[in-house]
Design an enzyme around this catalytic site. Structure first.
Site, PDB file in Angstrom:
ATOM      1  N   LYS A 130       7.546  10.147  14.500  1.00 56.54           N
ATOM      2  CA  LYS A 130       6.651  10.078  13.338  1.00 56.54           C
ATOM      3  C   LYS A 130       7.432  10.180  12.024  1.00 56.54           C
ATOM      4  O   LYS A 130       7.206   9.414  11.073  1.00 56.54           O
ATOM      5  CB  LYS A 130       5.609  11.191  13.437  1.00 56.54           C
ATOM      6  CG  LYS A 130       4.803  11.442  12.188  1.00 56.54           C
ATOM      7  CD  LYS A 130       4.025  10.196  11.790  1.00 56.54           C
ATOM      8  CE  LYS A 130       3.534  10.301  10.367  1.00 56.54           C
ATOM      9  NZ  LYS A 130       2.205  10.764  10.243  1.00 56.54           N
ATOM     10  N   CYS A 134       2.577  11.869   2.881  1.00 55.25           N
ATOM     11  CA  CYS A 134       3.316  11.488   4.092  1.00 55.25           C
ATOM     12  C   CYS A 134       4.708  10.982   3.766  1.00 55.25           C
ATOM     13  O   CYS A 134       5.701  11.627   4.060  1.00 55.25           O
ATOM     14  CB  CYS A 134       2.519  10.426   4.833  1.00 55.25           C
ATOM     15  SG  CYS A 134       0.816  10.924   5.082  1.00 55.25           S
TER      16      CYS A 134
HETATM   17  N1  SAJ Z   1       4.432   2.067  -1.785  1.00 54.75           N
HETATM   18  C1  SAJ Z   1       5.303   1.358  -2.613  1.00 54.75           C
HETATM   19  N2  SAJ Z   1       5.715   0.114  -2.190  1.00 54.75           N
HETATM   20  C2  SAJ Z   1       5.288  -0.439  -1.033  1.00 54.75           C
HETATM   21  C3  SAJ Z   1       4.417   0.286  -0.198  1.00 54.75           C
HETATM   22  C4  SAJ Z   1       4.017   1.543  -0.610  1.00 54.75           C
HETATM   23  O1  SAJ Z   1       5.699   1.825  -3.679  1.00 54.75           O
HETATM   24  O2  SAJ Z   1       5.696  -1.579  -0.744  1.00 54.75           O
HETATM   25  C5  SAJ Z   1       3.984   3.406  -2.184  1.00 54.75           C
HETATM   26  C6  SAJ Z   1       2.468   3.513  -2.324  1.00 54.75           C
HETATM   27  O3  SAJ Z   1       2.041   3.074  -3.570  1.00 54.75           O
HETATM   28  C7  SAJ Z   1       2.257   4.978  -2.110  1.00 54.75           C
HETATM   29  C8  SAJ Z   1       3.355   5.348  -1.117  1.00 54.75           C
HETATM   30  O4  SAJ Z   1       4.295   4.302  -1.150  1.00 54.75           O
HETATM   31  O5  SAJ Z   1       2.448   5.711  -3.310  1.00 54.75           O
HETATM   32  C9  SAJ Z   1       2.884   5.534   0.306  1.00 54.75           C
HETATM   33  O6  SAJ Z   1       1.905   4.561   0.634  1.00 54.75           O
HETATM   34  P1  SAJ Z   1       1.879   3.792   2.026  1.00 54.75           P
HETATM   35  O7  SAJ Z   1       0.750   2.851   1.989  1.00 54.75           O
HETATM   36  O8  SAJ Z   1       3.206   3.202   2.311  1.00 54.75           O
HETATM   37  O9  SAJ Z   1       1.727   4.922   3.104  1.00 54.75           O
HETATM   38  P2  SAJ Z   1       0.737   6.188   3.311  1.00 54.75           P
HETATM   39  O10 SAJ Z   1       1.443   7.401   2.795  1.00 54.75           O
HETATM   40  O11 SAJ Z   1      -0.628   5.927   2.809  1.00 54.75           O
HETATM   41  O12 SAJ Z   1       0.660   6.201   4.896  1.00 54.75           O
HETATM   42  C10 SAJ Z   1       1.854   6.329   5.646  1.00 54.75           C
HETATM   43  C11 SAJ Z   1       1.816   5.272   6.776  1.00 54.75           C
HETATM   44  N3  SAJ Z   1       3.115   5.187   7.416  1.00 54.75           N
HETATM   45  C12 SAJ Z   1       3.723   4.008   7.627  1.00 54.75           C
HETATM   46  O13 SAJ Z   1       3.244   2.946   7.286  1.00 54.75           O
HETATM   47  C13 SAJ Z   1       5.036   4.048   8.346  1.00 54.75           C
HETATM   48  C14 SAJ Z   1       0.751   5.652   7.771  1.00 54.75           C
HETATM   49  O14 SAJ Z   1       0.771   4.772   8.894  1.00 54.75           O
HETATM   50  C15 SAJ Z   1       0.945   7.096   8.246  1.00 54.75           C
HETATM   51  O15 SAJ Z   1      -0.058   7.502   9.164  1.00 54.75           O
HETATM   52  C16 SAJ Z   1       0.855   7.991   7.037  1.00 54.75           C
HETATM   53  O16 SAJ Z   1       1.930   7.628   6.164  1.00 54.75           O
HETATM   54  C17 SAJ Z   1       0.985   9.435   7.477  1.00 54.75           C
HETATM   55  O17 SAJ Z   1      -0.043  10.113   7.543  1.00 54.75           O
HETATM   56  O18 SAJ Z   1       2.086   9.870   7.814  1.00 54.75           O
END
Ligand code: SAJ
Length: 428
Positions: free
Chosen positions: A221, A275
């Site tokens: 994870k 996360c």
């Molecule tokens: N972000 C960027 N650029 C991107 C993608 C995201 O700057 O290209 C930023 C987002 O704006 C946000 C942060 O990253 O601030 C996190 O957003 P996210 O959509 O990447 O992820 P989370 O935190 O909402 O969810 C993640 C997911 N993990 C993965 O995709 C590997 C989710 O599947 C997990 O269940 C979750 O973390 C968790 O609970 O751990």
């Protein structure tokens, strides 16, 4: 001779207690309740318990409300402040980090302490909270420290409790879909515990559920979220490089991603949420000397909000009484979650550095500003049209659909200084 777990009679619905009714616990409780279990959700917050018992969801998550309302109406789901007896306990409590970036396991410990007196032997205890390697074993040891009459393997003829880790890995905003369609990884402290946990998740998960040991599941994870964090750090570093050399980073990434083996994520105002901005630190804390790249990625991403603030301040310094429209406070689009949000951090920092400016915040998913902003007389929560109409500088922080799809000519954006941290308005 080792004792086998007491099987749940087939005539009775499995009783499941889900500890923690947050972004993961409540969806898990609801989906189990609609797939054959009698579920009690346990939470320390009386308002959460009351809301769930009315069939309401205290946060925004598509399709969850209908499922909770249905399960509560059918008396398959109820919420309680008190830990009940159950056949299965699922722990879905927060695991924040402390000032030194190591995990704060106090909520896991509190859950273990509340579960321990309810055990009779034969129960399954699953830790879902994202945790550093060794936490599932720690939880089991904490229970066994006060329940020496139980064991993990039947040693000394003591009844068994099965303890496993099954990390949640669903994306906020898509939780109800991904609970069903994402593969799950299950790690048992014993092989039996792992297989029993898999049977539980098979009741609603239609994807594959490989079984491993608990420490591997824990690290899996953390690695998933660290992979994403490192990739976003790469994108944010590219944005910085592009600023220096005068190239459009969004176009650059779009073109590079046309290569079949390149898949760069998007730069932004920083990385938020509970996360991706947190989990990599658990790896760093577990192996500080070894996890160099993972640590550096965190530092790169944590530096981005400060750069956004500097850019806006540079524009504002050219104006006598600057008016700024800050669009979005959530940590990502179309949700109301402000936890670890870079947008929120940026607005708070602008409020401090520009006391003579007027900052209008537009966040369609909240009705009141968070505490650190509500006390600032020059910061207001406003609607999109009004805030943009009055602004000299429009700062896009979150790519909420309402912002991305807004009619930009109606908003008059061509007349404003636009700082678009998401690349959502690139063709302006
Ligand atoms: N972000 C960027 N650029 C991107 C993608 C995201 O700057 O290209 C930023 C987002 O704006 C946000 C942060 O990253 O601030 C996190 O957003 P996210 O959509 O990447 O992820 P989370 O935190 O909402 O969810 C993640 C997911 N993990 C993965 O995709 C590997 C989710 O599947 C997990 O269940 C979750 O973390 C968790 O609970 O751990």
């Amino acid at each position: 001779m080792p004792l086998t777990p007491v099987p749940v009679p087939v005539t009775r619905r499995q009783r499941v207690a889900v500890v923690g009714l947050g972004y993961i616990g409540l969806p898990t409780a609801a989906i189990l309740a609609t797939h054959g279990a009698d579920v009690v959700g346990v939470d320390v917050n009386p308002a959460t318990v009351a809301a769930v018992n009315r069939g309401e969801v205290p946060f925004v998550e598509p399709d969850l409300g209908t499922m909770v309302a249905g399960a509560v109406a059918q008396e398959r789901l109820r919420a309680s402040l008190v830990m009940p007896e159950a056949d299965v306990f699922i722990v879905a409590v927060p695991t924040p980090f402390g000032p030194d970036h190591s995990a704060d396991l106090s909520y896991v410990d509190a859950a273990a302490d509340a579960i321990a007196p309810q055990l009779r032997g034969g129960e399954l205890v699953v830790l879902e909270s994202t945790s550093p390697p060794g936490t599932t074993a720690h939880l089991a040891q904490r229970i066994l420290a006060v329940r020496a009459d139980l064991s993990l393997d039947g040693e000394g003829g003591r009844p068994i409790i099965d303890v496993a880790h099954c990390p949640e890995r669903v994306l906020p905003g898509r939780v109800m879909v991904e609970l069903v369609t994402n593969d799950r990884v299950v790690g048992g402290l014993t092989p039996e515990a792992g297989h029993r946990a898999r049977e539980l998740y098979e009741t609603f998960c239609q994807a594959e559920i490989p079984v491993t040991d608990a420490a591997t599941a824990e690290l899996t994870k953390l690695v998933e979220n660290s992979f994403r964090d490192v990739n976003i750090a790469f994108a944010n570093e590219l944005a910085h490089v592009c600023e220096r050399v005068g190239v459009d980073v969004w176009e650059l990434i779009e073109l590079a991603n046309r290569h079949p083996r390149v898949s760069i994520l998007q730069p932004g105002p920083g990385v938020g949420g509970h996360c991706i901005a947190v989990d990599p630190w658990f790896i760093v804390a577990s192996a500080p000397e070894e996890a160099q790249l993972i640590r550096r990625a965190r530092e790169v991403n944590d530096a981005v909000p400060g750069r956004v603030v500097d850019r806006v301040v540079a524009h504002a310094d050219r104006l006598r009484a600057p008016r700024i429209a800050a669009l979005g406070l959530a940590f990502k689009p179309d949700i109301d979650d402000l936890r670890e949000s870079p947008a929120r951090q940026i607005v708070a920092s602008l409020a401090q550095r520009l006391p003579h400016a007027r900052i209008d915040v537009v966040e369609p998913f909240i009705t009141a500003l968070p505490p650190e902003l509500v006390t600032q007389p020059h910061v207001m929560l406003r609607d999109l049209d009004g805030a943009v109409a009055d602004a000299d500088i429009v700062l896009l922080l979150v790519d909420h659909t309402a912002f991305v799809q807004a009619d930009r000519s109606r908003l008059g954006l061509a007349e404003k200084v636009v700082v678009d941290t998401r690349g959502a308005w690139r063709d302006l």
